[in-house]
Design a protein around this motif. Structure first.
Motif, PDB file in Angstrom:
ATOM      1  N   LEU A 133      -5.340  46.444 -47.782  1.00 19.88           N
ATOM      2  CA  LEU A 133      -3.930  46.311 -47.461  1.00 19.88           C
ATOM      3  C   LEU A 133      -3.716  46.266 -45.959  1.00 19.88           C
ATOM      4  O   LEU A 133      -4.404  46.959 -45.201  1.00 19.88           O
ATOM      5  CB  LEU A 133      -3.145  47.493 -48.026  1.00 19.88           C
ATOM      6  CG  LEU A 133      -3.357  47.859 -49.506  1.00 19.88           C
ATOM      7  CD1 LEU A 133      -2.575  49.117 -49.840  1.00 19.88           C
ATOM      8  CD2 LEU A 133      -2.957  46.714 -50.407  1.00 19.88           C
ATOM      9  N   ARG A 134      -2.752  45.449 -45.538  1.00 18.62           N
ATOM     10  CA  ARG A 134      -2.254  45.499 -44.158  1.00 18.62           C
ATOM     11  C   ARG A 134      -0.855  46.095 -44.224  1.00 18.62           C
ATOM     12  O   ARG A 134      -0.020  45.660 -45.033  1.00 18.62           O
ATOM     13  CB  ARG A 134      -2.221  44.113 -43.530  1.00 18.62           C
ATOM     14  CG  ARG A 134      -1.647  44.114 -42.098  1.00 18.62           C
ATOM     15  CD  ARG A 134      -1.620  42.714 -41.501  1.00 18.62           C
ATOM     16  NE  ARG A 134      -2.960  42.190 -41.347  1.00 18.62           N
ATOM     17  CZ  ARG A 134      -3.378  41.014 -41.800  1.00 18.62           C
ATOM     18  NH1 ARG A 134      -2.547  40.239 -42.480  1.00 18.62           N
ATOM     19  NH2 ARG A 134      -4.612  40.606 -41.592  1.00 18.62           N
ATOM     20  N   SER A 136       2.727  47.148 -42.323  1.00 13.79           N
ATOM     21  CA  SER A 136       3.636  46.996 -41.189  1.00 13.79           C
ATOM     22  C   SER A 136       4.855  47.881 -41.394  1.00 13.79           C
ATOM     23  O   SER A 136       5.337  48.033 -42.520  1.00 13.79           O
ATOM     24  CB  SER A 136       4.089  45.538 -41.042  1.00 13.79           C
ATOM     25  OG  SER A 136       2.982  44.676 -40.842  1.00 13.79           O
ATOM     26  N   LYS A 203       6.191  47.092 -45.095  1.00 15.20           N
ATOM     27  CA  LYS A 203       5.657  45.846 -45.653  1.00 15.20           C
ATOM     28  C   LYS A 203       4.163  46.012 -45.920  1.00 15.20           C
ATOM     29  O   LYS A 203       3.412  46.436 -45.037  1.00 15.20           O
ATOM     30  CB  LYS A 203       5.884  44.688 -44.683  1.00 15.20           C
ATOM     31  CG  LYS A 203       5.272  43.356 -45.119  1.00 15.20           C
ATOM     32  CD  LYS A 203       5.506  42.302 -44.048  1.00 15.20           C
ATOM     33  CE  LYS A 203       4.827  40.988 -44.365  1.00 15.20           C
ATOM     34  NZ  LYS A 203       5.016  39.982 -43.273  1.00 15.20           N
ATOM     35  N   GLU A 205       0.847  43.864 -47.065  1.00 17.23           N
ATOM     36  CA  GLU A 205       0.232  42.564 -47.337  1.00 17.23           C
ATOM     37  C   GLU A 205      -1.113  42.819 -48.004  1.00 17.23           C
ATOM     38  O   GLU A 205      -1.895  43.650 -47.534  1.00 17.23           O
ATOM     39  CB  GLU A 205       0.035  41.777 -46.052  1.00 17.23           C
ATOM     40  CG  GLU A 205       1.330  41.409 -45.338  1.00 17.23           C
ATOM     41  CD  GLU A 205       1.062  40.818 -43.954  1.00 17.23           C
ATOM     42  OE1 GLU A 205       0.807  39.609 -43.861  1.00 17.23           O
ATOM     43  OE2 GLU A 205       1.082  41.610 -42.982  1.00 17.23           O
ATOM     44  N   LEU A 207      -4.692  41.822 -48.720  1.00 20.43           N
ATOM     45  CA  LEU A 207      -5.755  40.976 -48.188  1.00 20.43           C
ATOM     46  C   LEU A 207      -6.751  40.660 -49.308  1.00 20.43           C
ATOM     47  O   LEU A 207      -7.045  41.517 -50.142  1.00 20.43           O
ATOM     48  CB  LEU A 207      -6.456  41.691 -47.030  1.00 20.43           C
ATOM     49  CG  LEU A 207      -5.527  42.241 -45.921  1.00 20.43           C
ATOM     50  CD1 LEU A 207      -6.349  42.964 -44.865  1.00 20.43           C
ATOM     51  CD2 LEU A 207      -4.707  41.120 -45.303  1.00 20.43           C
ATOM     52  N   LEU A 227       1.128  39.757 -53.847  1.00 20.46           N
ATOM     53  CA  LEU A 227       0.623  39.215 -52.585  1.00 20.46           C
ATOM     54  C   LEU A 227       1.242  39.942 -51.398  1.00 20.46           C
ATOM     55  O   LEU A 227       0.592  40.167 -50.381  1.00 20.46           O
ATOM     56  CB  LEU A 227       0.946  37.722 -52.514  1.00 20.46           C
ATOM     57  CG  LEU A 227       0.367  36.918 -51.359  1.00 20.46           C
ATOM     58  CD1 LEU A 227      -1.158  36.932 -51.395  1.00 20.46           C
ATOM     59  CD2 LEU A 227       0.876  35.477 -51.411  1.00 20.46           C
ATOM     60  N   GLU A 228       2.510  40.332 -51.568  1.00 18.67           N
ATOM     61  CA  GLU A 228       3.242  40.989 -50.493  1.00 18.67           C
ATOM     62  C   GLU A 228       4.319  41.863 -51.124  1.00 18.67           C
ATOM     63  O   GLU A 228       4.960  41.476 -52.096  1.00 18.67           O
ATOM     64  CB  GLU A 228       3.876  39.933 -49.586  1.00 18.67           C
ATOM     65  CG  GLU A 228       4.500  40.446 -48.319  1.00 18.67           C
ATOM     66  CD  GLU A 228       4.926  39.286 -47.408  1.00 18.67           C
ATOM     67  OE1 GLU A 228       4.036  38.602 -46.871  1.00 18.67           O
ATOM     68  OE2 GLU A 228       6.149  39.067 -47.270  1.00 18.67           O
ATOM     69  N   HIS A 230       7.614  44.570 -50.132  1.00 19.21           N
ATOM     70  CA  HIS A 230       8.524  45.166 -49.150  1.00 19.21           C
ATOM     71  C   HIS A 230       9.213  46.371 -49.792  1.00 19.21           C
ATOM     72  O   HIS A 230       9.683  46.292 -50.935  1.00 19.21           O
ATOM     73  CB  HIS A 230       9.575  44.155 -48.698  1.00 19.21           C
ATOM     74  CG  HIS A 230       9.000  42.960 -47.995  1.00 19.21           C
ATOM     75  ND1 HIS A 230       9.036  42.820 -46.618  1.00 19.21           N
ATOM     76  CD2 HIS A 230       8.351  41.870 -48.465  1.00 19.21           C
ATOM     77  CE1 HIS A 230       8.458  41.686 -46.281  1.00 19.21           C
ATOM     78  NE2 HIS A 230       8.028  41.090 -47.384  1.00 19.21           N
TER      79      HIS A 230
END
Length: 260
Positions: A133-134, A136, A203, A205, A207, A227-228, A230
């Protein structure tokens, strides 16, 4: 000028599928009457914590206060069951206002899914391979890659549930923060999560989403192959939970921090 709450006399009873809860519902309805849900001043929910979450979601439009009584396996969000003095207990109850998290999840097939969570939004790996995971916060990347079983964002009300099991912090209800907690973090291994201001926008993301599929869950609503994702608090939605005098949710959260 202080405006007193109206005295509660109209109650609607709802119960989980457990036979004991259904029997208790019938007994209480016979004794106190059973108002239509759209006319009730209070909803009495009979079940466990999972059923309380279901009832909260069911009352999002009406926002009728909910008083829970435990007829389930867990009862952190529930009052003790008793048929005696129910109206007196409800009218003396302490009120707790909770705000849900709003989840918007995009999947690998182009679909967009929305859900609400009063406890937490969690991301979970779907296969034997770890998720990557990324993360933000408010538009800035704070963790470029987290290898883990998953991660979650918890409300204060939900901080003693899955969040606590994942070694996240217990949060006082009036702290106005959210918990961001990793689930079995592998790399960075020492990262234990973060406390965020309650208005933060998170958020995630995913990977290598096709190789390492991830699901997203908002309370009991699950989206596969995301995929993403929020996550943010929805301050426009507010529901009221009722707890017996001296046994408020704030008191329970505080006491949980000193339990052995």
């Amino acid at each position: 000028m202080f405006k007193a709450e109206p005295f509660v006399t109209r109650i609607a009873f709802v119960a989980s599928d457990r036979p004991e809860a259904q029997e208790a519902r019938a007994n209480l309805a016979s004794r106190y009457g059973d108002a239509a849900r759209d006319e009730a001043q209070v909803i009495v929910a009979l079940g466990g914590d999972g059923f309380m979450l279901e009832t909260l979601h069911a009352q999002i439009e009406s926002r009728t206060p909910i008083y829970g009584m435990n007829w389930g396996t867990l009862g952190f969000l529930m009052n003790e069951y008793s048929e005696e003095g129910l109206l007196e207990r409800i009218n003396a109850a302490e009120r707790t206002v909770v705000h849900p998290l709003r989840m918007v999840a995009a999947d690998v097939h182009g679909g967009v899914h929305r859900g609400l969570a009063f406890n937490e939004v969690s991301l979970l790996r779907q296969t034997r391979q770890t998720a990557k995971l990324r993360i933000s916060i408010d538009g800035k990347v704070r963790l470029s890659e987290l290898s883990c079983d998953g991660a979650l964002v918890s409300t204060p009300a939900g901080s003693t549930a899955y969040n606590l099991s994942a070694h996240g912090p217990i949060i006082p209800l009036d702290a106005q923060v959210l918990a961001l907690t990793p689930i079995s973090a592998f790399r960075p291994r020492r990262w234990r999560g973060a406390l965020l201001r309650h208005m933060a926008k998170v958020k995630f993301e995913i990977l290598e989403a096709e190789k390492r599929p991830v699901s997203a869950v908002a309370d009991n609503f699950e989206v596969r192959d995301v995929l993403e994702v929020h996550v943010s608090e929805d301050r426009d939605l507010a529901l009221t939970m009722l707890f017996d005098a001296g046994r408020s949710l704030e008191e329970r959260v505080l006491a949980e921090q000193f339990s052995s």
